[in-house]
Scaffold this active site. Sequence first.
Site, PDB file in Angstrom:
ATOM      1  N   CYS D 149      -0.584  -1.122  -7.977  1.00 55.36           N
ATOM      2  CA  CYS D 149       0.012  -2.154  -7.130  1.00 55.36           C
ATOM      3  C   CYS D 149       0.212  -1.718  -5.799  1.00 55.36           C
ATOM      4  O   CYS D 149      -0.298  -2.315  -5.001  1.00 55.36           O
ATOM      5  CB  CYS D 149       1.411  -2.443  -7.755  1.00 55.36           C
ATOM      6  SG  CYS D 149       2.232  -0.845  -7.989  1.00 55.36           S
ATOM      7  N   TYR D 150       0.786  -0.480  -5.511  1.00 53.44           N
ATOM      8  CA  TYR D 150       0.729   0.168  -4.047  1.00 53.44           C
ATOM      9  C   TYR D 150      -0.847   0.151  -3.155  1.00 53.44           C
ATOM     10  O   TYR D 150      -0.695  -0.623  -2.280  1.00 53.44           O
ATOM     11  CB  TYR D 150       1.326   1.471  -3.982  1.00 53.44           C
ATOM     12  CG  TYR D 150       2.916   1.581  -4.203  1.00 53.44           C
ATOM     13  CD1 TYR D 150       3.744   0.917  -3.241  1.00 53.44           C
ATOM     14  CD2 TYR D 150       3.361   2.443  -5.249  1.00 53.44           C
ATOM     15  CE1 TYR D 150       5.101   0.875  -3.555  1.00 53.44           C
ATOM     16  CE2 TYR D 150       4.648   2.636  -5.204  1.00 53.44           C
ATOM     17  CZ  TYR D 150       5.652   1.706  -4.349  1.00 53.44           C
ATOM     18  OH  TYR D 150       7.048   1.888  -4.536  1.00 53.44           O
TER      19      TYR D 150
END
Lengths: 343, 343, 343, 343
Positions: D149-150
């Site tokens: 996600c990051y």
Amino acid sequence: MIKVAVVGGTGYTGVELLRLLALHPEVELRAVTSRSEAGTQVSDLFPSLRGYVDLAFSEPDMAMLGGCDLVFFATPNGVAMTLAADLLARGVRLIDLAADFRLRDAAQWEQWYGVPHACPDLLAQAVYGLPEVNRGRIAEARLVANPGCYPTAVQLGLLPLVESARVDTETLIADCKSGVSGAGRGASVVTLLAEAGENFKAYGVAGHRHLPEIHQELSLAAGKPVGLTFVPHLTPMIRGIHATLYARSVQGAGEVQALFAERYADEPFVDVLPPGSHPETRSVKGANDCRIAVHALDDGHTLVILSVIDNLVKGAAGQAVQNMNIMFGYDERSGLRLPGLIP
Amino acid sequence: MIKVAVVGGTGYTGVELLRLLALHPEVELRAVTSRSEAGTQVSDLFPSLRGYVDLAFSEPDMAMLGGCDLVFFATPNGVAMTLAADLLARGVRLIDLAADFRLRDAAQWEQWYGVPHACPDLLAQAVYGLPEVNRGRIAEARLVANPGCYPTAVQLGLLPLVESARVDTETLIADCKSGVSGAGRGASVVTLLAEAGENFKAYGVAGHRHLPEIHQELSLAAGKPVGLTFVPHLTPMIRGIHATLYARSVQGAGEVQALFAERYADEPFVDVLPPGSHPETRSVKGANDCRIAVHALDDGHTLVILSVIDNLVKGAAGQAVQNMNIMFGYDERSGLRLPGLIP
Amino acid sequence: MIKVAVVGGTGYTGVELLRLLALHPEVELRAVTSRSEAGTQVSDLFPSLRGYVDLAFSEPDMAMLGGCDLVFFATPNGVAMTLAADLLARGVRLIDLAADFRLRDAAQWEQWYGVPHACPDLLAQAVYGLPEVNRGRIAEARLVANPGCYPTAVQLGLLPLVESARVDTETLIADCKSGVSGAGRGASVVTLLAEAGENFKAYGVAGHRHLPEIHQELSLAAGKPVGLTFVPHLTPMIRGIHATLYARSVQGAGEVQALFAERYADEPFVDVLPPGSHPETRSVKGANDCRIAVHALDDGHTLVILSVIDNLVKGAAGQAVQNMNIMFGYDERSGLRLPGLIP
Amino acid sequence: MIKVAVVGGTGYTGVELLRLLALHPEVELRAVTSRSEAGTQVSDLFPSLRGYVDLAFSEPDMAMLGGCDLVFFATPNGVAMTLAADLLARGVRLIDLAADFRLRDAAQWEQWYGVPHACPDLLAQAVYGLPEVNRGRIAEARLVANPGCYPTAVQLGLLPLVESARVDTETLIADCKSGVSGAGRGASVVTLLAEAGENFKAYGVAGHRHLPEIHQELSLAAGKPVGLTFVPHLTPMIRGIHATLYARSVQGAGEVQALFAERYADEPFVDVLPPGSHPETRSVKGANDCRIAVHALDDGHTLVILSVIDNLVKGAAGQAVQNMNIMFGYDERSGLRLPGLIP
């Protein structure tokens, strides 16, 4: 015991100031003024103060205010500057929790706040109320400019580095996150729970009023103008500021922990955490502490400083009480021995 | 395909309606009106709709609205009643998401909403848009009064009991909890995150506008006036209504689960949970479902019914789309096949 | 000054108790025990206590505990009962914040808590620590059973009605809403932010451990068994309980406001609000107050009582300190003069 | 129509994947496996899926999985690598939402994930599933490593700058903020609502598993190793990632807006906002979009890029469905035409 009044007690810094003053052993609260709420019991607006503040909001009355030892302004920006000269002339000491006296340059004030400054001649005598820098001058001050919330968290996190010339002061970055109480208690759309809850965003990237304040003070500490990028963000909580600060070391990153520990060794409200820590904003919820952690990254030159405060306490009302304690010779922690509320 | 317009699309029911209409295969969205935002791109106000709604807000234009098959009013109370007669005369069908046509009695409307009703003669032809009760009449309706959010959750939870005369209809209690989006998108102090977050409170105990609406409809279902205590509460979340309903059985509490299961067996949007369940509001977040659990307590006469909806979907925009589907002969679930967003 | 120890200080009632004891002028905190965290500095687990509690968690040591004047148990249910007899024999006074001594009937305890009671013979001497009912007995008590959070909010809201036989005690309803801190600090799925945030739900409709406690105490107050429906709900906030209480008046609803005002006139921590009020849980956040509003509905017989507490203060640690003050003859408000934290 | 199975459907990426697959017109969901929940109806664990997913969790069965066209792994790190070779040999295509195939270097994987990689020989054929970089290779891939996600938010915000050599790639900073759903659905203390609510903190400053992933991919884009400081923070909300990215321009800051607009002109899920914008995480809640704003500061060299995604959609399940669409030749937006849920 000193006689104290609060001008403009209907906002969040106001009610927090009243909470702290109600617990202070040396304070006699004489008045809380509000034009809009005059006649209303303070505890009707803020039932949490039932049994602690037995006053009604009153119209500002210069004679009454003039009889106090100290007047706090918890008003919007631009109010204190219209009353300060009169009150100072009456011998009252003042602490302004708003921005009226934070910038030394009246032209800069006008640029950021959109109106001419009402008493530019007072700017020179105003003392910037960050005790960790100006304790001695605060003790003598007649007029204290209580720092902004972001500026407090950022300065306490960068001061040891800037003062010691340990970092490149041209490339400082302050990525800051604030709870919504920093936006105040006025009716607005953007800070509705249905707008600001379950949401995260930056704002004011192109420029925020706290930038010149931070810039002014860090430049003083550095002895030269600093270069600082400041990006504030709104985070879905009520209280708390978290400043994530990036700096490039010019002397190697070692010993930075010791630098901070020494700088703040005698500070009652700055708590340097052990190496490797990640301070939580909730650890200072309702408390006047600033907690700081220092990280020197493996690349050998990047420093990441984490600095947390409660924006309404060390970032506003608590720092104001701390300043009051210094101004009147009380124990600096008097009325402020309050641990954070966890959970 | 039908031509559709939304009058007043700047509030929460408006933006939710636009989200649902953007996904509907049979809808051509012709206009979204707003006096205050006329000229602004809808997706500038609501960036979530970028790529989905390519319209600017426009001034309400009766000629343009008159060319639509259906006009939704997502306006504050009191607006739809001023335009309805004109639009109906032009052959347009209307769904009002506000309260203007919910009460049959114009005098009662005036009592609760504080102004005279602008078109009391239309009240008789307005159909109360709760599909689970009035599906057939909705299909024929020119003017649908979309139910309130609390009334939807409460009625769906009590209807099987009231219709079947299984409970004492004199002592019904509806203890209801709502997220803050129910209060709308207007600037206000009480629903600021810093006020409504980390806080829970009741409001309107002495009387709330949704009480006469619930009373009217449950009395119709019962065939006689009911006695209902209704206490709404504000809960620190954005979406969701949870109704906790208390009733006293007059025939023993057994078989109540079966009663609900049968009553709603063919309902696409009412989901009766297995015995012992506790529905969560988040299970319907963004969804048009009403989830209901039935508890008959050990004392043999107390029934506790738990009913949850998303106030902006089944409690507003979703139910409006469901009504549209019924009115125009589409599959009732068209555009509404959206599971709740978890987590 | 009294010597005090806390057994089991790693949970939410534990850390809240430590916060309050750290501020208490008459308390010397000698030990905070925890088997799992023995050796860890208390302020490493709870950085909010840095500078306030300078102790490491220690293994429970009966000799050391036996040298204290007072031991608090902030342990899970079932721990205090295994140590109480030994400590009482050593002359220590005890306050148990868990449920071990709340029910008078050991068989009932076993039914609800799933294990036999370890010292049923002590139940008779345990005093139920609700000061508003048992102040005199608490002053003399060796062993105080600190009430549960829901029971505190419900009893304070219903006691004036039940004691005065003003209501039908067969049909009492307590619809209660709690913040998630009531579920404790143990790892769990159901109270994750991603599960409990933006969500509202009932739980335990079929039966909750606090029901027999409330039933026992209200029946004592009524002089006969009462009939109470109790439905707890989980609300997406950290602290606070809101009890919405429904009762049917048997003597007309008039004068109920006065009844409450008189009943609690001398109570330092029960605040009866003016007629028409809706207490907010945040008004007592971090405070030991219970705020109550009384509503007599227009139907002439329905009473709605709203009662709010902070579940960790008046519902746990604050009430424990209040009991300590009573037991040792201190001002009942000592260490508890703390207004709620707003916002 | 393709036959699809989900291995490990009990976490947040799992339930989100099921929500999206339930709406996808080309997907026949054959199985959802879970060892711990085998036998439980999926919709009993996730009532939001009642009426959408009519399957029980099953034990992983290689024969059944082997009969699918595509298997998603929504398992913890380290599971997919134990089953991948067998399934690939059976002709199944795989998308792993965990980290098993994200790093090209098995030694590095072991360093960050603490166990040896189970099938290092497969790393070379795994395609990193960021469509905006690898669309062509994804279309042909047998094994797709769905990005973290990051890394998704950071890469999409920095790629145009790094690819075009417009910035100093030695001094990149990614200050990232995530909602708590990123931490998963496992029981834990740190993400309890009572811990993570009303709180903000950094974590993993000394090193986070997403750092080598970002470093690997940005270095590929730059054609040389980059220098990146990555500081993740936990923010009190459920969904959403906000990346605030700092870079120093080496060619002047002008035209950066156009650079981004051109780079993403044909991307269906990357939305470059107008100059001066501040994207909100809620604008992508439940949506597969990444919204980006570009700020070139007045100092002439500092660039601040703001990039937001829903960590569970574009940061996990949505991107996986996007990859599936590419792999099987469907419209890349199929099943993903879902506007963000506002409010």
